[in-house]
Design a protein around this motif. Sequence first.
Motif, PDB file in Angstrom:
ATOM      1  N   ARG A  85      92.562 -44.999 101.793  1.00  0.00           N
ATOM      2  CA  ARG A  85      91.761 -44.062 101.982  1.00  0.00           C
ATOM      3  C   ARG A  85      91.809 -42.958 100.848  1.00  0.00           C
ATOM      4  O   ARG A  85      93.025 -42.588 100.233  1.00  0.00           O
ATOM      5  N   ALA A  93      84.082 -39.505 105.027  1.00  0.00           N
ATOM      6  CA  ALA A  93      84.173 -40.842 105.715  1.00  0.00           C
ATOM      7  C   ALA A  93      83.936 -42.123 104.776  1.00  0.00           C
ATOM      8  O   ALA A  93      83.434 -41.901 103.903  1.00  0.00           O
ATOM      9  N   GLN A  94      84.817 -43.123 105.216  1.00  0.00           N
ATOM     10  CA  GLN A  94      85.127 -44.295 104.346  1.00  0.00           C
ATOM     11  C   GLN A  94      83.732 -44.967 104.055  1.00  0.00           C
ATOM     12  O   GLN A  94      83.582 -45.600 102.891  1.00  0.00           O
ATOM     13  N   TYR A 162      84.063 -51.223 110.899  1.00  0.00           N
ATOM     14  CA  TYR A 162      83.740 -50.937 109.508  1.00  0.00           C
ATOM     15  C   TYR A 162      82.658 -51.693 109.038  1.00  0.00           C
ATOM     16  O   TYR A 162      83.005 -52.655 108.160  1.00  0.00           O
ATOM     17  N   SER A 218      80.763 -35.752 112.919  1.00  0.00           N
ATOM     18  CA  SER A 218      80.231 -36.798 111.902  1.00  0.00           C
ATOM     19  C   SER A 218      78.698 -36.128 112.032  1.00  0.00           C
ATOM     20  O   SER A 218      77.921 -35.901 110.783  1.00  0.00           O
ATOM     21  N   TYR A 238      87.678 -33.319 107.435  1.00  0.00           N
ATOM     22  CA  TYR A 238      86.570 -33.981 106.992  1.00  0.00           C
ATOM     23  C   TYR A 238      85.374 -33.121 106.463  1.00  0.00           C
ATOM     24  O   TYR A 238      85.062 -32.163 107.312  1.00  0.00           O
ATOM     25  N   GLY A 241      81.269 -36.537 107.371  1.00  0.00           N
ATOM     26  CA  GLY A 241      81.369 -37.518 108.387  1.00  0.00           C
ATOM     27  C   GLY A 241      82.862 -37.318 109.040  1.00  0.00           C
ATOM     28  O   GLY A 241      83.484 -36.222 108.901  1.00  0.00           O
ATOM     29  N   CYS A 242      83.382 -38.265 109.614  1.00  0.00           N
ATOM     30  CA  CYS A 242      84.578 -38.136 110.535  1.00  0.00           C
ATOM     31  C   CYS A 242      84.939 -39.610 110.917  1.00  0.00           C
ATOM     32  O   CYS A 242      84.204 -40.471 111.473  1.00  0.00           O
ATOM     33  N   ASP A 243      86.089 -40.160 110.482  1.00  0.00           N
ATOM     34  CA  ASP A 243      86.585 -41.595 110.740  1.00  0.00           C
ATOM     35  C   ASP A 243      87.826 -41.467 112.092  1.00  0.00           C
ATOM     36  O   ASP A 243      88.169 -42.546 112.286  1.00  0.00           O
TER      37      ASP A 243
END
Length: 308
Positions: A85, A93-94, A162, A218, A238, A241-243
């Motif tokens: 990351r 966000a990824q 994911y 997000s 973040y 987004g947000c993970d």
Amino acid sequence: MDSPTLSSAAVKAAAATVGFDACGIAAATPLTEAEWGYAEWLHNGYHADMVYMEQHRDMRANPALLLPGAQSVIVLLLGYKPSRRMEGTARIAQYAYGEDYHERIKRMLYQLIAAIRQQLPDFEAKPCVDTVPISDKQWARRAGLGWIGRNTLLINPTLGSYCNIGELVTTSPTDHYDTPLESRCSDCQACIDACPNQALTQTAHTGIPLLDATRCASYHTVENRSPQLPPTVHLSGYAFGCDCCQIACPYNQEAAVRYTLTDERKTQLEDLAQADSATFRHITKHTALNRIRHQQWLRNQSAANARE
Ligand code: SF4
Ligand code: SF4
């Protein structure tokens, strides 16, 4: 003329050749509220100001309204778990690290249509990747590719949550339809505990997971166009987004890595914190970050720093 019948095995082999990580096929019978909870989600106002989610409700549930005579929905997954990351104070966000999945999946869906037509020249299909009103996660669940986790995302046994989703809605029947998986969340609620905004909830009587977008970081960092973000929303560092609810999920910790975050790309993403408008636009071109303007990026970054 009747549409040609697909061989499920041949379609899945073609999908793998094109580069998709998983493929499942569902019969195109309409989704029901009992399996979906969409009317309750809208009724509760959980869609925030995404008024477009109120439109085409019938079409979201019924692929035959997207493509007359639809018989099957071929659902494709593309994993995106990165090898590591990014760091820094304006995290992304990824799913947005690499090429915009809309562009990539669309290209691959057309390649898949071409591959199937080599065997069945009369194959008719409508490619979908967030471009038409269709409920991706629900069709992926129907097609046996996973279950809807308490984080409200599709959880695939190999890719976790994911993964990005695309579909081919087709007038062709198939020789085999996949069976939906039972939820494997069991008594886990790590995602609910990890959410800093209590945005994960469920339908009142049936327990279908629902996201309250009015609370979700997000939603606010990507969809909310207001000059200021609500002061009550925690961003956890973040800026896009947000993970948090995904990182907490045990299925994601075990998921297959599908994207290599190079040193060069990692530095580029981390340097976005200092980028001017032109640099931001240049670096985010052809990525999901292209969805927000530089002004939104600055707004998010400032809020992320203030609420770390
Ligand atoms: S994305 Fe972040 S804010 Fe939204 S539900 Fe997940 S953890 Fe909560
Ligand atoms: S964190 Fe636990 S409850 Fe949430 S989606 Fe993953 S397995 Fe399900």
